[in-house]
Design a protein around this motif. Structure first.
Motif, short mmCIF file in Angstrom:
data_model
loop_
_atom_site.label_atom_id
_atom_site.label_comp_id
_atom_site.label_asym_id
_atom_site.label_seq_id
_atom_site.Cartn_x
_atom_site.Cartn_y
_atom_site.Cartn_z
N GLU A 5 5.87 -6.48 5.60
CA GLU A 5 6.42 -6.30 4.27
C GLU A 5 5.42 -5.63 3.33
OE1 GLU A 5 7.32 -10.34 3.39
OE2 GLU A 5 9.34 -10.23 4.20
N ALA A 6 4.12 -5.88 3.58
CA ALA A 6 3.09 -5.32 2.70
C ALA A 6 2.92 -3.82 2.92
CB ALA A 6 1.76 -6.02 2.94
N LEU B 262 -0.28 -0.32 8.31
CA LEU B 262 -0.16 -1.78 8.24
C LEU B 262 1.16 -2.22 8.87
CD1 LEU B 262 -2.04 -3.93 7.08
CD2 LEU B 262 -0.74 -3.85 4.96
N SER B 263 2.23 -1.50 8.56
CA SER B 263 3.53 -1.82 9.15
C SER B 263 3.53 -1.57 10.66
CB SER B 263 4.63 -0.98 8.50
OG SER B 263 4.78 -1.31 7.14
N GLN B 264 2.87 -0.52 11.09
CA GLN B 264 2.83 -0.20 12.52
C GLN B 264 2.08 -1.28 13.31
OE1 GLN B 264 1.40 3.99 11.74
NE2 GLN B 264 2.75 4.40 13.47
N LEU B 265 0.97 -1.74 12.77
CA LEU B 265 0.22 -2.81 13.44
C LEU B 265 1.04 -4.08 13.51
CD1 LEU B 265 -3.29 -2.19 11.85
CD2 LEU B 265 -2.70 -1.89 14.25
N ALA B 266 1.78 -4.37 12.44
CA ALA B 266 2.64 -5.55 12.44
C ALA B 266 3.78 -5.40 13.44
CB ALA B 266 3.19 -5.79 11.04
N LEU B 267 4.40 -4.23 13.49
CA LEU B 267 5.48 -3.99 14.44
C LEU B 267 5.01 -4.14 15.88
CD1 LEU B 267 7.31 -0.92 12.83
CD2 LEU B 267 8.30 -3.19 13.23
N GLN C 167 -3.79 -10.87 0.17
CA GLN C 167 -4.37 -11.26 -1.11
C GLN C 167 -5.26 -10.16 -1.67
OE1 GLN C 167 -4.66 -13.14 1.72
NE2 GLN C 167 -3.08 -14.67 1.26
N LEU C 168 -5.98 -9.50 -0.78
CA LEU C 168 -6.87 -8.43 -1.22
C LEU C 168 -6.07 -7.23 -1.75
CD1 LEU C 168 -9.90 -7.90 -1.38
CD2 LEU C 168 -9.80 -6.88 0.89
#
Length: 281
Positions: free
Chosen positions: A140-141, A150-155, A95-96
């Motif tokens: 996705e963000a 952000l993608s790396q932390l999600a992965l 959201q931010l």
């Protein structure tokens, strides 16, 4: 202009009298704030205030925003020169980021990246704060907002998540899905080889031969069955946590000298592997 509504509630952090304008969020919270910090940081707010000034009467200018009170509170606390930066957490990030892009407040993104860098080296704490659904949203963000970390932390979370949690339409349609599946396949293979090495000692053999054991047939069969079950389990959830839950009869393995030491070594290897940030290509 200002609206008098009985369903409105005032922000405790930014109460009446705190500033010259009112910002009303979608959950009907009213924030009072000074216009000049917002106008300085955001060209969108600056234009909104200019339009309002052209039609301004005697009432307090009021602006209704589609964002939640949690998002607006975070933005105002960050912009306010007399407040400390608020504490970020993962659930507020999507959201931010949307608000940062909409209102063009680039310093919020810079602040967020600095925070993400600190989380990247705190694997266990960070992953505990990220459930699978939120990790899918952040995956996705990452490319959308041009934040690779952000993608790396999600992965890092999704590689070791249960298969039932990631085989969902939303993720399957993601551009990152194929890459995630390749990373999971490599992780599964690593666990299979590491587990064989743990139970057989030395270089991991392709098969466990009966002749390597000096135990009776029943115990051997139980160990083999437990090994098969554990290997199947990590194929569905390639993580050390999965191993811990599925040791089964392998807890009783005593035919290998120093098995407990080897388990601790195995645990250390798993923790190091799971703390690494996955590549994006």
């Amino acid at each position: 202009m200002a609206h008098h509504r009985t369903d409105l509630r005032y922000s405790e952090e930014f109460p009446p009298g705190y500033g010259d304008i009112q910002l009303i969020t979608r959950d009907r919270i009213v924030f009072h704030f000074h216009p000049w910090p917002l106008a300085h940081m955001s060209p969108i707010f600056r234009d909104m205030f200019r339009i309002e000034d052209a039609h301004r009467g005697s009432s307090t200018p009021s602006f209704t925003l589609p964002e939640s009170s949690a998002t607006i509170s975070m933005i105002l606390s960050f912009i306010d020169p007399i407040k400390d930066n608020p504490t970020l957490d993962f659930p507020i990030l999507p959201q931010l980021l949307e608000a940062e892009r909409k209102y063009q407040i680039s310093k919020i993104k810079d602040w967020m990246i600095r925070w993400l860098n600190t989380r990247s080296v705190m694997a266990e704490t960070t992953d505990a704060e990220l459930d699978t659904q939120l990790a899918i949203e952040l995956l996705e963000a990452g490319p959308t907002f041009h934040i690779p970390l952000l993608s790396q932390l999600a992965l890092r979370v999704l590689i070791k998540a249960p298969a039932s949690e990631i085989l969902v339409p939303r993720l399957a349609g993601s551009k990152m899905f194929g890459h995630l599946m390749k990373l999971r396949a490599k992780r599964i293979d690593w666990f299979r080889q590491a587990l064989i090495g743990l139970l057989c000692g030395g270089a991991a053999p392709r098969r466990i031969h009966h002749g390597e054991f000096t135990i009776d047939d029943e115990v051997y069969r139980n160990i083999c069955a437990a090994m098969i079950e554990l290997t199947h389990a990590v194929c569905l959830e390639p993580s050390y946590a999965c191993c811990e839950r599925n040791w089964g009869d392998l807890h009783n393995v005593d035919y290998i000298n120093g098995i407990e030491i080897k388990k601790k070594s195995f645990q250390g290897l798993c923790k190091s592997l799971e703390a690494e940030l996955p590549g994006l290509s």
